[in-house]
Design an enzyme around this catalytic site. Structure first.
Site, PDB file in Angstrom:
ATOM      1  N   GLU A 102       0.659  -1.097   0.045  1.00  0.00           N
ATOM      2  CA  GLU A 102       0.093   0.146  -0.047  1.00  0.00           C
ATOM      3  C   GLU A 102       0.939   1.225  -0.099  1.00  0.00           C
ATOM      4  O   GLU A 102       0.485   2.085  -0.581  1.00  0.00           O
ATOM      5  CB  GLU A 102      -0.767   0.160   1.287  1.00  0.00           C
ATOM      6  CG  GLU A 102      -2.094  -0.838   1.019  1.00  0.00           C
ATOM      7  CD  GLU A 102      -3.117  -0.480   0.064  1.00  0.00           C
ATOM      8  OE1 GLU A 102      -3.585   0.338   0.129  1.00  0.00           O
ATOM      9  OE2 GLU A 102      -3.109  -1.562  -0.879  1.00  0.00           O
ATOM     10  N   SER A 136     -35.311   9.624 -26.268  1.00  0.00           N
ATOM     11  CA  SER A 136     -36.892   9.514 -26.409  1.00  0.00           C
ATOM     12  C   SER A 136     -37.289   8.874 -25.291  1.00  0.00           C
ATOM     13  O   SER A 136     -38.718   9.111 -25.269  1.00  0.00           O
ATOM     14  CB  SER A 136     -37.121   8.886 -27.771  1.00  0.00           C
ATOM     15  OG  SER A 136     -36.627   9.599 -28.874  1.00  0.00           O
TER      16      SER A 136
END
Length: 699
Positions: A127, A396
């Site tokens: 990390e 639409s």
């Protein structure tokens, strides 16, 4: 006097020599004064250039100092934010009471000095390798991550330090904005001043999420290996550290093979960082990993998106009980599983050819209860819920809002409208096929998705009225103020749009989509129970009937023929955004309303995917599974008296105890406060005396 050998003019000096290219020095009177070293004698421009960075740095230092003081006053001592020893197990039940997921939220705290060094080193190696060297920010780490991402062509590494991740975990939300990132940086520096490296690492290991409902390394160790983190081997510690990149993807409960492979990557990083020797690394890779037989919970892969949605909505009940919280939902586990499988299968078969990589599905009951919610193709690959959090142009599929406004102004499905070229300011909308049919009915125009008619209707009604109709149907997204709104240029979520269509199928009642019916503790204490107030329809019955007439024609003979269900009355509308970036179909029967979106996360153009193709096909397959064994029913019309949809198990209360105008007053008050005439909708509760209280959602 004799000559003593000295020059009477003084010591001999060579005369000045000037190269040919160097001019002779000017007389003293014409020579520019030499700079004495004083700042005040510099030109103004140079002084500003020198002072600018100094002032900027000074202001930044003052701002950061002020923030440090603010954080010290506002935020508690970070060490006081250690999590409690245990949290509740959350059990999620389907609408039939069967368990569909279980999330343990165990948060056992373990001091760093009780964690084996190789476990902490595994986390640091994968990390934040320079954790013990940097002051909370690691510019070299950011540069390294940027280079790796450029080489990979995608986001392969992150540049956040462990301190930054802890700051985000404790104090900040997960939104990705520049301001939040900037605050994360300042908070990381503040944490480094307040705490030692060991304290930061201890807090991080005990707060971070390791997947499978486990927060903290002790909970993760118990979850996956059935033992305390104090007893983890190098190989087991590497597996747990490897989960941090993508807990849901690498969690052993979801994929043991991936978890082990990821752990071997971590072992390599530990060796590179010098935490273990080559011999120790080889031994760790060769170690057999045995996971706990109790780590698996009921299968959640198909339920993951829906479960996440439920947990987000129920987050405030997490601390309500130390043992167990039971959440009763509206979810249909069988339908949810079918929907997920259909999305995955359809995209696997046709997605690559059509350049469509993602899809989302929502299925709602008439009362707004969510029966199924699929947020993407694969939860393991991406936990982003496209059904709820993504906002895309509906094309639409937005037109029914315009047509409903026209109906409420006095038109009917048989009213004649002109399909001809039209201008809205400088904009000239065109029909998809480039042709115009002239005079036509409202029914034909909607079922064949004629653009010019939709724009003409919006201009006749006004943008404000169309927007008000959308708000009344429950659409909360920002809407454009121009004529392009008629063609669906405003981005909406699939859940909102599907909820709006549900009003057509249930007789005109607008209901906030919801998934939680009741929340109780393991001891039986009721923390939350949903009640539905019986109110008048939000849409006139005649308008509902007219919309169903026109939208049934869309499926029967218009753009959505692929959505037809044998024996069932089906209505709906397709939608395709510009350049085929988004394709939609939202349709309904008397039983259920479903919405489908297909597209790409990056907005990439698909290979001519329209709403009537892939989305309608997915909708058809999902709804076929949902309607198995159901008796065919007609959609509501003007003559039918459809009772308002009520959630399952909602109790009835004496009408005499309810003030007739109470709900109307509450809705009117909140509508006035909310702007745009939007009616308030949200949770409703009934007091012991039968009084109905409406609590609208936070705006």
């Amino acid at each position: 006097m004799g000559y003593d050998g000295r020059d009477p003019r003084g010591p001999y000096q060579d005369p000045p020599r000037y190269p040919d290219w160097e001019p002779h020095p000017a007389p003293d009177s014409a020579r520019a004064p030499a700079w004495s070293g004083r700042y005040s004698e510099l030109p103004l421009r140079i002084r500003l250039l020198l002072m600018g960075p100094i002032l900027a740095l000074s202001m930044a230092a003052v701002a950061i100092g002020a923030l440090f003081m603010y954080y010290t006053v506002v935020f508690p001592d970070p060490l006081s934010m250690r999590l409690k020893a245990t949290g509740p197990v959350i059990r999620i039940l389907g609408r039939d009471g069967s368990p569909i997921a279980e999330r343990g939220v165990s948060r056992a705290y373990i001091p760093l000095d009780m964690v084996p060094p190789h476990v902490a080193h595994a986390v640091v190696a994968i990390e934040d390798r320079r954790f013990f060297e940097h002051p909370g920010l690691d510019p070299w780490g950011v540069l390294r991550a940027a280079i790796a991402n450029l080489r990979a062509g995608h986001l392969a590494q992150g540049g956040s330090t462990i301190t930054q991740q802890l700051a985000k975990n404790i104090f900040l939300s997960s939104e990705r904005t520049f301001s939040r990132k900037a605050e994360e940086v300042v908070l990381a520096l503040w944490l480094e001043l307040r705490l030692s490296k060991q304290e930061i690492l201890e807090l991080y290991l005990n707060r971070v999420y390791f997947g499978g409902g486990a927060h903290g390394i002790e909970a993760a160790s118990q979850r996956y290996f059935g033992k305390s983190a104090r007893l983890l081997t190098v190989a087991e510690g590497a597996v747990i550290a490897g989960l941090l990149k993508a807990p849901s993807k690498y969690a052993p409960s979801a994929s043991p093979v991936q978890a082990i492979d990821r752990g071997r990557v971590v072992v390599g990083k530990m060796q590179e960082a010098g935490f273990i020797t080559e011999r120790e690394a080889d031994a760790a890779r060769a170690t057999e990993i045995r996971f706990s037989s109790l780590m698996r919970v009921p299968e959640q892969a198909d339920m993951a998106y829906a479960v996440d949605y439920v947990l987000d909505a129920a987050a405030r009940f997490e601390d309500a009980d130390r043992d167990e919280v039971i959440i009763e939902t509206t979810l249909d586990a069988t339908l949810q599983r079918h929907a997920g499988e259909i999305v995955e299968r359809t995209l696997a078969e046709k997605g690559q050819t059509l350049d469509a990589s993602q899809a989302a599905v929502v299925v709602l009951a008439p009362d707004g209860g969510i029966r199924a919610l699929v947020g993407g193709r694969s939860y393991a690959d991406s936990q982003f819920n496209r059904a709820v959090r993504a906002h895309r142009q509906p094309g639409s599929a937005f037109k029914p809002v315009v047509y409903l406004t026209a109906l409420e102004m006095g038109m009917t499905p048989d009213s004649i409208v002109e399909d001809a070229p039209i201008k809205a300011g400088r904009w000239t909308p065109k029909n998809e096929n480039g042709r115009y049919v002239g005079p036509t009915t409202l029914r034909y125009a909607l079922s064949h998705s004629i653009n010019s008619v939709a724009v003409r209707l919006l201009l006749d009604a006004g943008v404000e009225k169309v927007t008000a109709t959308a708000r009344r149907l429950g659409m909360k997204s920002p809407l454009r103020k121009d004529a392009s709104l008629a063609l669906g240029t405003s981005e909406v979520s699939l859940l909102d749009l599907t909820g709006a269509y549900a009003a057509f199928g249930n007789g005109g009642y607008v209901n906030e989509p919801y998934a939680i019916r009741r929340v109780t503790t393991g001891a039986g204490k009721v923390l939350f129970k949903r009640f539905d107030a019986k109110s008048d329809p939000a849409i006139p019955r005649a308008s509902v009937a007219a919309m169903n007439d026109m939208l049934e024609a869309t499926v029967a003979s218009g753009t959505a023929k692929k959505a037809a269900l044998p024996g069932q009355a089906v209505a709906g509308k397709t939608g395709t955004s510009q350049d085929y970036r988004d394709a939609w179909f939202v349709g309904y029967t008397s039983y259920l309303t479903g919405g489908v979106w297909v597209g790409n996360d990056d907005g990439r153009t698909m290979n001519k995917v329209k709403g009537g193709s892939l989305p309608a096909e997915i909708w058809h397959d999902v709804m076929m599974a949902a309607h198995t064994g159901k008796v065919p029913l007609s959609l509501p019309d003007a003559a039918m008296q459809t009772p308002p949809p009520v959630a399952a198990n909602a109790p009835s209360h004496p009408k005499k105890s309810i003030e007739p105008d109470f709900i109307e007053k509450a809705l009117t008050k909140v509508s006035a406060e909310g702007g745009e005439g939007a009616p308030a909708r949200g949770e409703t509760t009934v007091t012991d005396g039968g009084r109905i209280i409406v609590r609208p959602p936070v705006r």
